[in-house]
Design an enzyme around this catalytic site. Structure first.
Site, PDB file in Angstrom:
ATOM      1  N   PRO A 189      23.979  33.368  41.724  1.00 14.48           N
ATOM      2  CA  PRO A 189      23.572  34.444  42.446  1.00 14.48           C
ATOM      3  C   PRO A 189      24.781  35.559  43.437  1.00 14.48           C
ATOM      4  O   PRO A 189      24.357  34.134  44.374  1.00 14.48           O
ATOM      5  CB  PRO A 189      22.237  34.025  43.234  1.00 14.48           C
ATOM      6  CG  PRO A 189      21.734  32.563  42.080  1.00 14.48           C
ATOM      7  CD  PRO A 189      23.187  32.160  41.659  1.00 14.48           C
ATOM      8  N   GLU A 190      24.648  36.165  43.774  1.00 13.66           N
ATOM      9  CA  GLU A 190      25.062  36.864  44.348  1.00 13.66           C
ATOM     10  C   GLU A 190      24.620  37.497  45.588  1.00 13.66           C
ATOM     11  O   GLU A 190      23.259  37.999  45.236  1.00 13.66           O
ATOM     12  CB  GLU A 190      26.531  37.854  43.696  1.00 13.66           C
ATOM     13  CG  GLU A 190      27.934  36.894  43.520  1.00 13.66           C
ATOM     14  CD  GLU A 190      29.544  37.241  43.179  1.00 13.66           C
ATOM     15  OE1 GLU A 190      29.500  37.836  44.362  1.00 13.66           O
ATOM     16  OE2 GLU A 190      29.608  37.393  42.449  1.00 13.66           O
TER      17      GLU A 190
END
Ligand SMILES: [Zn+2]
Length: 271
Positions: free
Chosen positions: A2-3
């Protein structure tokens, strides 16, 4: 992994289900995350009302009367809101049971995520106190970035991915922003002009904002809190497009490895 856009999408997804709700209890099925879940956490937040769901870099901050829960999704974590009596699956490590009959469930197969707790101002927490500017805030501007880059021989790509420079610009978004700004990823940060730095700041804001609007990327096993995969992948201009024609000039996209990460770029559009 997840960014920042995925984390912001998660924040927006869970916020309406959490704010104003009382935490009835906390169920911890696995304490050993990246850092151990504090032993005192369940008792400390029991009965507290959630006041806000914030974000700093890739940390989610669940603020309550009792203190702030600090959550990081690590490499593979996700947060879902679901009925509190839904049976847990593998890797469903923690439930925050709410007075609404729902719970916030933290799942993390690789356990690189964390769930910590502080009663102090969260920005002073050791994980947050040294973080650089948020890319979508006013603090992040061309002048600051250009000054920080003076004399830097590191590539501009690793420079913008450095969390002491700006937070939350991961590998995908760094490649995409450099393409949009027309800057060659391997160029030394110190050699990027002030004017081009301004274009880069704008490009970083754009790629992150676009990704947040569509709910994150399709990459790996990321799903948003409603359980639907994001689809920013369809809008990527260079990332994972090696050998495919540049969407602007038809030149084949190139890939090279930079500090163990893949970098994608167009040799004609980026100089
Ligand atoms: Zn091109």
């Amino acid at each position: 992994m997840p960014e920042l856009p995925e984390v912001e999408t998660t924040r927006r997804g869970i916020e309406p289900w959490l704010v104003g709700r009382r935490i009835e209890r906390v169920i911890v099925r696995e304490w050993r995350l990246r850092w151990r879940v504090p032993q005192k956490l369940p008792a400390a937040v029991r009965g507290a009302t959630i006041r806000a769901v914030g974000r700093r870099a890739k940390y989610l901050l669940i603020g309550s009367d009792a203190g702030t829960l600090i959550c990081h999704l690590g490499m593979s974590g996700s947060l879902r809101v679901m009925p509190a009596d839904a049976p847990p699956f593998a890797h469903d490590h923690v439930d925050l049971v709410l007075d609404s009959g729902r719970c916030l469930r933290f799942n993390d197969p690789r356990r690189f995520g964390c769930l910590l707790f502080t009663t102090k101002e969260p920005s002073r927490h050791r994980l947050l106190s040294k973080l650089a500017a948020e890319p979508l805030s006013d603090e992040f501007d061309a002048d600051t970035l250009w000054k920080l880059a003076r004399g830097r021989t590191a590539s501009i790509k690793s420079f913008i991915m450095d969390s002491r420079v700006v937070v939350g610009v991961g590998n995908i978004y760094a490649s995409e922003a450099l393409f949009r700004a027309g800057i060659r990823p391997g160029l030394a940060a110190g050699r990027v002009s002030r004017q081009r730095m301004a274009a880069l700041v704008e490009a970083i804001r754009c790629v992150l904002t676009d990704a947040i609007e569509v709910g994150g990327t399709t990459l790996r096993d990321y799903v948003d809190p409603a359980g639907t995969p994001g689809y920013f992948g369809t809008r990527l201009l260079v990332y994972e497009r090696r050998g495919k024609p540049c969407r602007r000039c038809r030149t084949p996209i190139r890939r090279f490895t930079q500090g163990s990460r893949s970098t994608y770029w167009c040799p004609r559009c980026q100089r």
